[in-house]
Design an enzyme around this catalytic site. Sequence first.
Site, PDB file in Angstrom:
ATOM      1  N   SER A 187      60.890 -10.361  47.812  1.00  0.00           N
ATOM      2  CA  SER A 187      60.650  -9.254  48.726  1.00  0.00           C
ATOM      3  C   SER A 187      59.257  -9.399  49.297  1.00  0.00           C
ATOM      4  CB  SER A 187      60.775  -7.917  47.993  1.00  0.00           C
ATOM      5  OG  SER A 187      60.295  -6.841  48.780  1.00  0.00           O
ATOM      6  N   TYR A 197      58.767  -2.019  40.637  1.00  0.00           N
ATOM      7  CA  TYR A 197      59.434  -2.910  41.587  1.00  0.00           C
ATOM      8  C   TYR A 197      58.468  -4.002  42.064  1.00  0.00           C
ATOM      9  CZ  TYR A 197      62.368  -4.431  45.474  1.00  0.00           C
ATOM     10  OH  TYR A 197      63.142  -5.181  46.335  1.00  0.00           O
TER      11      TYR A 197
END
Length: 246
Positions: free
Chosen positions: A102, A115
């Site tokens: 990501s 995350y």
Amino acid sequence: VAGDGEKDVLPHCNLQVYTYTCDVGKRENVYSTAEKVRKEVGEVSVLVNNAGVVSGHHLLECPDELIERTMMVNCHAHFWTTKAFLPKMLEMNHGHIVTVASSLGLFSTAGVEDYCASKFGAVGFHESLSHELKAAEKDGIKTTLVCPYLVDTGMFRGCRIRKEIEPFLPPLKPEYCVKQAMRAILTDQPMICTPRLMYMVTFMKSILPFEAVVCMYRFLGADKCMYPFIAQRKQATNNNDAKNGI
């Protein structure tokens, strides 16, 4: 074949697809599923680590179990899947390992500590593995790191940057991300960020002092972009608790 104004049409092939259910956060499950794949399908030459979860809570409000789940699925699972399939790739000097990380594995934002940590870990794992393969002169095994911006899958529904900037950085369509990733894999591209502006953000984050990065985040509205998403998740949780009589 693609004609003017026509969609791409895939040639008719007798393809066979196998599907397996596996909890990638549990290494025993990964290893047993990998063995089943080898027996029923054969050796795997392309490994795509794509599984991902998010807790959607501020750090001090997040249950420890959800933090552990995020780390196990988003980061630790890469170790188990790679250990399961890399040995044969090394033996054959042939294969491709794809890490779908990501943009939050290259730079962070507030409110999603678990995350970001998991994606930073996935990026670090991928880069170290790539260097190890290079050092071992296994030039037949390719690696590709995929770092997309916010993808419109609903995972981060509610995430908002500054409204004046939003038209220039809208959530990415899943089909577009897949197309870009496939192009990178087929051309043995070591890394791809989508959109390209993410390269610039990563570069600026690397060379600017922290306070300057904070100013850049505030200008983009990226400093608290996750707060609406977290608020929505909290509201949904409260509604579910109310429905269940908790």
